[in-house]
Design a protein around this motif. Sequence first.
Motif, short mmCIF file in Angstrom:
data_model
loop_
_atom_site.label_atom_id
_atom_site.label_comp_id
_atom_site.label_asym_id
_atom_site.label_seq_id
_atom_site.Cartn_x
_atom_site.Cartn_y
_atom_site.Cartn_z
N PHE A 1 101.64 11.38 -33.94
CA PHE A 1 100.27 11.10 -34.40
C PHE A 1 100.24 10.08 -35.52
O PHE A 1 101.23 9.91 -36.26
CB PHE A 1 99.59 12.40 -34.88
N ASP A 2 99.07 9.45 -35.65
CA ASP A 2 98.81 8.53 -36.76
C ASP A 2 97.30 8.44 -36.92
O ASP A 2 96.59 8.16 -35.94
CB ASP A 2 99.39 7.15 -36.44
N TYR A 3 96.80 8.71 -38.12
CA TYR A 3 95.35 8.78 -38.35
C TYR A 3 94.87 7.63 -39.22
O TYR A 3 95.48 7.32 -40.25
CB TYR A 3 94.99 10.06 -39.09
N TRP A 4 93.73 7.09 -38.85
CA TRP A 4 93.06 6.04 -39.62
C TRP A 4 91.62 6.45 -39.90
O TRP A 4 91.09 7.32 -39.20
CB TRP A 4 93.11 4.71 -38.85
N THR A 5 91.02 5.82 -40.90
CA THR A 5 89.65 6.18 -41.30
C THR A 5 88.74 4.99 -41.09
O THR A 5 89.02 3.89 -41.59
CB THR A 5 89.64 6.62 -42.79
N ASP A 6 87.67 5.20 -40.34
CA ASP A 6 86.79 4.07 -39.99
C ASP A 6 85.88 3.71 -41.17
O ASP A 6 85.87 4.41 -42.19
CB ASP A 6 86.07 4.35 -38.66
N PRO A 7 85.11 2.62 -41.06
CA PRO A 7 84.32 2.16 -42.21
C PRO A 7 83.27 3.16 -42.69
O PRO A 7 82.82 3.09 -43.83
CB PRO A 7 83.65 0.88 -41.68
N ALA A 8 82.88 4.11 -41.82
CA ALA A 8 81.89 5.11 -42.25
C ALA A 8 82.58 6.41 -42.70
O ALA A 8 81.90 7.37 -43.05
CB ALA A 8 80.92 5.41 -41.11
N GLY A 9 83.91 6.43 -42.66
CA GLY A 9 84.64 7.62 -43.14
C GLY A 9 85.09 8.58 -42.05
O GLY A 9 85.67 9.62 -42.36
N PHE A 10 84.85 8.25 -40.77
CA PHE A 10 85.30 9.13 -39.68
C PHE A 10 86.78 8.86 -39.38
O PHE A 10 87.22 7.70 -39.38
CB PHE A 10 84.47 8.90 -38.41
#
Length: 304
Positions: A258-267
Amino acid sequence: MLIDDIEYVIFRHPDLSAVRRFMIDFGLLDLAQHGDALYLRSYGDAPFSYVTQQGEAAFVGMGFRASSQTALNQLAARFSTSIEDCPHPGGGQYVHTVDPDGRRLEFVFGARRLESLPSGGAPIAWNDAHARNRLGRYQRPAYGPSHAQRLGHLAVFSPAPQQLIEWYGENLGMQPSELIHDGNEANVLAAFMHLDKGAEWTDHHTLAIVGAQAAGLDHVSFECRDFDDVGMGHMLMQDKGYKHRWGIGRHFHGSQIFDYWTDPAGFHVEHFTDGDRVNEDTPTQLCPFGRDTLLQWGPPFPGL
Ligand SMILES: [Fe+2]
């Protein structure tokens, strides 16, 4: 069997161009813009995998592919609603409802599938210590975004996880692959739910339900081509300066890399590959919450 697979997520974002740029760099592709709704596709054959509409940031819900016309009829009857023409790309017919936490659920049947797109690179031929499979050639994946093959799963927060687990079981046939408890097996904190596909193999979890103060979304997760595709996607997202959340590691429940990123709105959006598959004969496991709940290896979960 009511559902073949999860197929798309529905969001609202205040800045469509910012989230589009982020999700394209994450590994999805442009498909269409209908009014203020932006549709993105994956490399697989789903009609689309992601839709967001201009508005205050929100996770709205998710869409599933109904397994047959009969299944669609059954879903319409179960939720006391009617079958309508589906307004999304690919068309078909759909029914929609909300779950007990208010998430919108859509069930589509008969939508046109897209042509799958080539996603670069042959499957990795691993040279592990016991089996040398790549001889006389080099492992050099091309630099660029990951190639999201499909939406794989969601993890949602619920103030009443036990009731929500039962609701998805009774109404959609989902079964827990693993239940997480607080040391007392009667106190379930979270569940990793798989689709009811009988003897057919399906993802270890299509929906993870996690107890929390309030209903919400932890993350949505897209399956990438392979391990290098997760790693190369990480490089590109890092180079572009996006907010990293957590990874790279291997989960315990579901075993995904797994690898998690955060989108511009915080999701939070997750890249994964190499997840477990289960079927009706796979017994439900009960596990106490602990470090193992989160990962087998990798950096610690942020904040713990
Ligand atoms: Fe996940």
